[in-house]
Design an enzyme around this catalytic site. Structure first.
Site, PDB file in Angstrom:
ATOM      1  N   ARG A 112     -37.461 -30.015  36.041  1.00 41.57           N
ATOM      2  CA  ARG A 112     -37.968 -28.656  36.159  1.00 41.57           C
ATOM      3  C   ARG A 112     -39.485 -28.663  36.059  1.00 41.57           C
ATOM      4  O   ARG A 112     -40.099 -29.653  35.660  1.00 41.57           O
ATOM      5  CB  ARG A 112     -37.358 -27.781  35.075  1.00 41.57           C
ATOM      6  N   GLU A 172     -28.918 -16.880  36.434  1.00 42.08           N
ATOM      7  CA  GLU A 172     -28.162 -16.024  35.519  1.00 42.08           C
ATOM      8  C   GLU A 172     -28.990 -14.750  35.348  1.00 42.08           C
ATOM      9  O   GLU A 172     -30.182 -14.836  35.066  1.00 42.08           O
ATOM     10  CB  GLU A 172     -28.003 -16.713  34.153  1.00 42.08           C
ATOM     11  N   LYS A 229     -37.108 -18.982  28.791  1.00 35.38           N
ATOM     12  CA  LYS A 229     -36.704 -17.575  28.731  1.00 35.38           C
ATOM     13  C   LYS A 229     -36.972 -16.984  27.359  1.00 35.38           C
ATOM     14  O   LYS A 229     -37.426 -15.861  27.224  1.00 35.38           O
ATOM     15  CB  LYS A 229     -35.201 -17.464  29.019  1.00 35.38           C
TER      16      LYS A 229
END
Length: 562
Positions: A263, A38, A273
């Site tokens: 992850r 994204e 983020k």
RNA sequence: UGGGGUAUAGUGUAACGGCAGCACGACAGACUCUGAAUCUGUUUGUCUAGGUUCGAAUCCUAGUACCCCAGCCA
């Protein structure tokens, strides 16, 4: 993969399944992956795990990997991130060829499919507010209840959905929901939202749409349109897989497999983020590419090589267990690559003046130095030797223990590629600080070897006082003092764990003349100190180097043990 | 306390009913014109309790711990 070596190598669970799929001729044995960032932030080392996985699987199985921007939320996304993300992936070493895609290019197709679901009685327009929707959804332990709009007629739904698209309603007034099961134990299946109204300008589609698809609705469609065979994502989407499958089943279109892996987490590093953004916006670092950041651009500026990142990702493996990788492994991969590829050079960060009393005034000898002992093809260079030199302050000790192999009064050491020198005395200032040391050299040891075969225990790096260049060196350490920065005392923010000494700037450094034409991004080993690279701030007038990582140092380790 | 997932050395990761291996780290030594690199060696592990089996990390049962999910974010 056709070579026998890889047949023996153990496969991770994803590669094992793909191998099986090929054997069973699923999708005609085709393998097609994608990396779907994204564009609302920069890529970091955790993303590298994901995109290296996707690109390398495509490569290994003779397939393809697309780069697709998942730009379904106009209020958070920016073109600037799109450009930076592409640069980062390319730099790490991957190529999506002509397969650059944007979810926003599929908005019309998605809309048409939504209309189809409405016609099939599988989706409805809901007028509940966001808050009411939350109430109707139920909780983890209590089932939800049917929306009062659940049974709207197909005609009314079609009409309302059309008017939502044409911009008739304000943000949040209505949304489109899938008609699944309000009592499902999986909350994602309780009539999930497919579209929300957002009167926002999109960085690519502009003001064409005021209706934007939600991730769960959009993502499988994007994969399907592109003919993806294996849609790899992180663990938190496992709960969403039934929904991914449900939409594709209802539409009866090409149906990729979604598979989930853990992850990356790294010690002394934050990866979310939100936290990275806080570091940038809060001024804790100089920007996304601050060399202390785990972003790809930060690692690049720090001096990491693409190969070291790719190798690291290969080494950590792929599994479903939540893990926390030791930063030491990343640094191992870094040194491993840099050792092979970096030209050696001499630089002194904390200079201590040395005067060779028996060396002729004004004489300059150009001595041969090896550029890279790991690579004979790298050749040699000349380094100038003069009467006055600089050595590292740490390489001299007044009251030196026996294990100290460096310089002390009365001791002999080798100056690398130059001469054996013996310290004869020191000069101190009024505060007792050593300002210079005096030595004599043995002319017979020119080049660094003694014809009589005598040995010295220590070899020091050095730089000519007159024939060297001044430089600024930026010394980095971990940005956080805690292995897991989010673990704080007294409910403090993770920034409470920021290392106050993560950046130290040394202004008074001297480097070899051969560095005069260095360019930003050039990597070196400063002998005996570590790996360094030229910073973008560097210029001919002011050289600036970043310490990428130090050499392993058993001497400091020994000192710490005492 | 609903659902989904995961447990193998300090940290990662293999072993798919048949000798628990590899990497990183740590420790010790060899070598060395980088106290680097290289080489050698050492150390430490199957979440717990039962069961099946000649044999279990692997199969079964019951526990325990941890992660994820109640955005009109992705």
């Amino acid at each position: 993969m056709e070579n026998s070596e890889s047949n023996n190598a153990p496969l991770d669970f994803i590669r094992a399944e793909i191998t099986e799929d090929i054997k069973n001729n699923i999708n005609d044995g085709r393998v097609h992956t994608r990396f779907p960032p994204e564009p609302n932030g920069r890529l970091h080392i955790g993303h590298a795990k994901a995109f290296c996985l996707n690109f390398s699987i495509a490569e290994e199985f003779g397939g393809k990997c697309n780069l697709r921007f998942d730009d379904t939320n106009p209020v958070k996304e920016e073109q600037e991130h799109v450009d930076a993300i592409m640069e980062d992936i390319k730099w790490v070493g991957w190529d999506w060829e002509d397969r650059l895609y944007f979810a926003s290019d599929y908005f019309q197709q998605m809309y048409d499919w939504a209309v189809q679901l409405i016609k099939d009685g599988k989706a409805y327009v809901c007028d509940l507010t966001a808050e009411e929707t939350r109430e109707y959804r139920g909780t983890l332990t209590k089932p939800g209840k049917l929306s009062p709009y659940h049974n709207r007629s197909v005609e009314e739904n079609l009409d309302l959905f059309e008017r939502m698209k044409s911009g008739e309603f304000p943000d949040g007034a209505r949304c489109l929901k899938a008609k699944i099961d309000m009592a499902s134990p999986n909350i994602n299946m309780r009539d999930p939202v497919m579209y929300r109204i957002l009167h926002a300008s999109h960085h690519r589609s502009g003001d064409k749409w005021c209706l934007y698809p939600m991730y769960d609705w959009a993502h499988g469609l994007e994969d399907s349109i592109e003919g993806i065979t294996h849609s790899l994502c992180s663990l938190e989407f496992e709960n969403h897989r039934p929904l991914y499958d449900w939409f594709l089943d209802q539409l009866d279109v090409h149906h990729p497999k979604q598979r989930e892996f853990a992850r990356l987490n790294l010690t002394y590093t934050v990866m979310s983020k939100r936290k990275l953004l806080k570091l940038v916006d809060g001024g804790f670092v100089s920007g996304w590419d601050d060399p202390r950041m785990p972003t790809i651009s930060g690692l690049r500026r720090r001096g990491y090589s693409p190969a070291s990142i790719r190798n690291f990702v290969k080494k950590i493996g792929i599994a479903k267990t939540d893990s926390l990788i030791d930063l030491a492994l990343l640094e191992h991969c870094l040194r491993d690559d840099l050792n092979e590829t970096s030209p050696r050079v001499m630089a002194v960060i904390n200079p201590l003046k040395v005067i060779i009393d028996n060396y002729p005034d004004g004489q300059v000898e150009e001595l041969d130095a090896i550029n890279n002992p790991q690579d004979p093809d790298a050749g040699t260079r000349k380094v100038p030797f003069t009467k006055e030199l600089y050595i590292e302050q740490d390489d001299f000790m007044e009251d030196a223990p026996k294990k100290f192999f460096r310089l002390s009064v009365g001791r002999e050491v080798r100056l690398r590629y130059a001469y054996f020198v013996t310290c004869t005395g020191i000069v101190k200032d009024a505060n007792g600080r050593i300002t210079e040391i005096h030595c004599t050299y043995d002319p017979a040891t020119k080049g660094g070897d003694a014809p009589d075969g005598r040995k010295v225990k220590g070899t020091l790096h050095w730089v000519s006082a007159a024939e060297s260049l001044k430089a600024q060196v930026r010394l980095y350490e971990n940005l956080f003092t805690n292995e897991t920065p989010e673990n704080t005392e007294n409910d403090q923010d993770f920034t409470a764990n920021i290392n106050p000494d993560s950046l130290k700037i040394s202004e008074n450094c001297f480097v070899e003349k051969s560095l005069a034409d260095t360019k930003p991004g050039d990597r070196y080993q400063f002998e005996r100190l570590g790996y360094f690279c030229t910073d973008p701030d560097s210029s001919k007038d002011k050289l600036v180097f970043n310490r990428t990582v130090g050499l392993r140092d058993t001497w400091v380790k020994m000192q710490k043990q005492e």
